[in-house]
Structures are given as C-alpha cells and as structure tokens.
Design an enzyme around this catalytic site. Structure first.
Site, PDB file in Angstrom:
ATOM      1  N   HIS A   1       0.815  -1.216   0.000  1.00  0.00           N
ATOM      2  CA  HIS A   1       0.000   0.000   0.000  1.00  0.00           C
ATOM      3  C   HIS A   1       0.844   1.260   0.000  1.00  0.00           C
ATOM      4  O   HIS A   1       2.032   1.243   0.312  1.00  0.00           O
ATOM      5  CB  HIS A   1      -0.962   0.024   1.201  1.00  0.00           C
ATOM      6  CG  HIS A   1      -0.281   0.054   2.540  1.00  0.00           C
ATOM      7  ND1 HIS A   1       0.345  -1.044   3.105  1.00  0.00           N
ATOM      8  CD2 HIS A   1      -0.136   1.061   3.440  1.00  0.00           C
ATOM      9  CE1 HIS A   1       0.840  -0.725   4.281  1.00  0.00           C
ATOM     10  NE2 HIS A   1       0.579   0.557   4.516  1.00  0.00           N
TER      11      HIS A   1
ATOM     12  N   ASP B   1       0.474   4.962   1.845  1.00  0.00           N
ATOM     13  CA  ASP B   1      -0.308   5.417   3.000  1.00  0.00           C
ATOM     14  C   ASP B   1      -1.433   6.381   2.612  1.00  0.00           C
ATOM     15  O   ASP B   1      -1.226   7.307   1.814  1.00  0.00           O
ATOM     16  CB  ASP B   1       0.617   6.086   4.031  1.00  0.00           C
ATOM     17  CG  ASP B   1       1.467   5.048   4.756  1.00  0.00           C
ATOM     18  OD1 ASP B   1       0.964   3.928   4.992  1.00  0.00           O
ATOM     19  OD2 ASP B   1       2.633   5.354   5.071  1.00  0.00           O
TER      20      ASP B   1
ATOM     21  N   HIS C   1       4.674   0.060   0.345  1.00  0.00           N
ATOM     22  CA  HIS C   1       5.402  -0.719   1.339  1.00  0.00           C
ATOM     23  C   HIS C   1       4.539  -1.850   1.875  1.00  0.00           C
ATOM     24  O   HIS C   1       3.304  -1.843   1.709  1.00  0.00           O
ATOM     25  CB  HIS C   1       5.924   0.177   2.473  1.00  0.00           C
ATOM     26  CG  HIS C   1       4.851   0.942   3.174  1.00  0.00           C
ATOM     27  ND1 HIS C   1       4.234   2.039   2.621  1.00  0.00           N
ATOM     28  CD2 HIS C   1       4.270   0.761   4.389  1.00  0.00           C
ATOM     29  CE1 HIS C   1       3.326   2.505   3.462  1.00  0.00           C
ATOM     30  NE2 HIS C   1       3.318   1.750   4.542  1.00  0.00           N
TER      31      HIS C   1
ATOM     32  N   ARG D   1       4.782   6.088  13.927  1.00  0.00           N
ATOM     33  CA  ARG D   1       4.836   6.743  12.609  1.00  0.00           C
ATOM     34  C   ARG D   1       4.320   8.163  12.692  1.00  0.00           C
ATOM     35  O   ARG D   1       3.290   8.412  13.330  1.00  0.00           O
ATOM     36  CB  ARG D   1       3.997   5.955  11.602  1.00  0.00           C
ATOM     37  CG  ARG D   1       4.270   6.384  10.151  1.00  0.00           C
ATOM     38  CD  ARG D   1       3.427   5.610   9.162  1.00  0.00           C
ATOM     39  NE  ARG D   1       2.147   6.250   8.936  1.00  0.00           N
ATOM     40  CZ  ARG D   1       1.090   5.656   8.390  1.00  0.00           C
ATOM     41  NH1 ARG D   1       1.161   4.391   8.010  1.00  0.00           N
ATOM     42  NH2 ARG D   1      -0.042   6.310   8.217  1.00  0.00           N
TER      43      ARG D   1
HETATM   44  C1  SIN Z   1       2.854   1.095   7.791  1.00  0.00           C
HETATM   45  O1  SIN Z   1       2.161   0.420   7.029  1.00  0.00           O
HETATM   46  O2  SIN Z   1       2.954   2.310   7.691  1.00  0.00           O
HETATM   47  C2  SIN Z   1       3.660   0.383   8.861  1.00  0.00           C
HETATM   48  C3  SIN Z   1       4.848  -0.284   8.265  1.00  0.00           C
HETATM   49  C4  SIN Z   1       5.605  -1.113   9.249  1.00  0.00           C
HETATM   50  O3  SIN Z   1       5.123  -1.315  10.378  1.00  0.00           O
HETATM   51  O4  SIN Z   1       6.688  -1.572   8.907  1.00  0.00           O
END
Ligand code: SIN
Length: 298
Positions: free
Chosen positions: A124, A126, A274, A289
């Site tokens: 995805h 974000d 990611h 995050r």
């Molecule tokens: C996310 O999807 O922003 C989290 C990624 C992660 O936890 O590595």
C-alpha cells in the site's frame, strides 16, 4: 488489449540506467549505503535529535527524492524530536483509524504482540483513500522482534517505467477509486463506519500519477485501498487491478529493510508502496509513525 505481467527475463533499460544514476550521486552531509540497485539508501552520519541546518535538510530531501526511501540507524528520538524532524518536511496529519499512544496525536503507534497480530502485510501507499494523501511517512522502531518484521518497499516509478508503451497508453489518464472501507472499515461497527464514510468518502485518483517535485510518473493503485477503475466493468477492472497490483511484488523493484531499535525509515508515498512482513508473531514489534500531508495526486 490484455495486460501481461511486465517483468521479462533479461535487462531492463530503465533499471540499468537508474542503477548507474544512483551510483553516481555524491552527498556533502552524509555517506550512503544503498539497499538495492533500484531504491533505498541508508544515510550515515546524521544525528536527527538536533534540528538540521538548511543545507543538510535540503540534501536529505533530495536524497529522499532520488532513493525514494531513506533510512537512518541509532536515532534515539523522543516523540518531540520525531515530530520536529518530520515537520521540517511539511504539515503533519492525524490518522482517524490508528490510535496514538503518545500525547501528540500526530504520532501513531503500531504495537503488535501475541494478542495483536500485524495487518500491514499488504502492499500500500499510505492513506491513498484520502482526498489529499500523504507525501511521506517517518517510521521509527521502538521494539523489534529478534528475527523477522522487516518492511519491504516497491518502487512504483520503476514499475511504471518498465511497462510497455502500449500498456502505458492504455492506463494513462484513467482514474481509480480509493476507499478505506475494505481495510480499516472492517474494524468498525455499522454506525462508526457510516460516520467515517461521511467524513472520508471514496475518492478518485489517477491510476498513473505524476510526482509533483520530480515530474516522474508512477503506478498509483494499491491492494489495500484501491477498489476499482472508473469506466470499466467490474470484471475488467478486477483483472486489470490484479495485474497492476502484481507489479509491486516484482523483486527487481524492491528493497527490504531489517529493523533495529531506533532505526528510522522515511518513504515517499508518491513514489513507493510498502509491506510490513507479518512473520514475527508472537514476538512484539512496536513502531511509531509520523505522516506528512502531501497534495492531491495529478
Ligand atoms: C505502515 O504500514 O505504515 C507500517 C509499516 C511497518 O510497520 O513496517
């Protein structure tokens, strides 16, 4: 026209040129260790606890634009320092579905353990379900499993550039619908769902977006949030989307980051997708995050 999975045996001119271009880069304020020929670099020699001067900041931003995801090690940041670093790149967003454990509501926490398994193991970009999705995400590791819990990144500019001209022509200019309901929506009861849908209705974004800073085109559809392509039958749209989603799974477009406590990843959501590998259960993995608001995709 049928869309074939694009990665063929043999060299891909875009990837070869990109590797050469990235190899030639030189930086004044840090050293780099690249993660793969296509994308990703660790920036070495920067302390993010202190505010960065203007020159260093613009070099870091430039490195992000070039490598599309950058990493830092051993950054023992407080929540305030994490926020200060991210806010040097733009206005910060609050996430309506992921809780913040910190007093600062812009810091969202992913805390997984025996009772709460990870669910970010889907490719995805974000918040593509927002009208104005995020430009960048700055993720910091607090607690990492002994083994596993890597995050993978896929270069969606490379994925687009390696498509044939015929396929590019068939998808350029098309719009796709992005929607939170198939992911976060599953966690909500009917009333909350209706309330959030009123606030965050499904949005149309271009299937191929143009990066506002570099002018590069990228594939902008992802398996978590893109529900269908506008102006196609459900069957056609499902087939085409399944094929487009597969592009992020091509190893030549990827890099993979192994976390340590106090590692940081900073990625450009306009250029990469990611995937957080959910292979560490029942061990604990705790990440924070901070997400930077971008612009409406064009
Ligand atoms: C996310 O999807 O922003 C989290 C990624 C992660 O936890 O590595």
């Amino acid at each position: 026209m049928s869309y074939q999975h694009n990665m063929q045996p043999g060299p891909r001119p875009y990837l070869e040129q990109r590797n050469l271009d990235l190899s030639a880069l030189e930086w004044k304020h840090f050293q780099v260790k690249r993660l793969s020929p296509c994308l990703g670099a660790e920036l070495i020699g920067i302390d993010l606890r202190k505010p960065l001067d203007g020159d260093t900041l613009s070099e870091v931003r430039n490195a992000l634009l070039k490598y599309r995801v950058i990493f830092f090690r051993d950054q023992d940041l407080s929540a305030e320092q994490h926020l200060a670093f991210a806010s040097a790149f733009g206005e910060l967003e609050e996430h309506p579905f992921i809780p913040s454990d910190a007093p600062e509501s812009e810091v969202i926490r992913f805390d997984k353990d025996e009772k709460v398994p990870g669910y970010e193991n889907v490719w995805h970009s974000d918040v593509s379900w927002r009208e104005v999705p995020s430009f960048g995400s700055v993720l910091r590791a607090h607690i990492v499993p002994e083994i596993g819990g890597d995050t993978l990144f896929a270069d969606m500019i490379a994925a687009y550039e390696c498509l044939s001209d015929e396929i590019k022509a068939s998808i350029d200019g098309r719009m796709a619908v992005n929607d939170f309901t198939q992911s976060f929506g599953r966690l909500l009861g009917p009333e909350d769902l209706a309330r959030q849908q009123a606030q965050y209705p499904a949005v149309e974004h271009p299937l191929v977006r143009t990066h506002t800073e570099t002018g590069e085109k990228s594939l902008y559809a992802n398996a978590a949030f893109t529900s269908h392509i506008v102006g196609m039958s459900q069957e056609e749209s499902e087939l085409l989307l399944a094929q487009i989603f597969r592009e992020s799974t091509v190893p030549e477009y990827q890099c993979r980051f192994k976390w340590e406590k106090n590692s940081i990843a900073f990625w450009d959501n306009r250029a990469v997708q990611h995937y957080a590998a959910n292979d560490y259960w029942p061990q604990r993995r705790q990440m924070d995050r901070v997400t930077i608001i971008g612009e409406r995709p064009v």
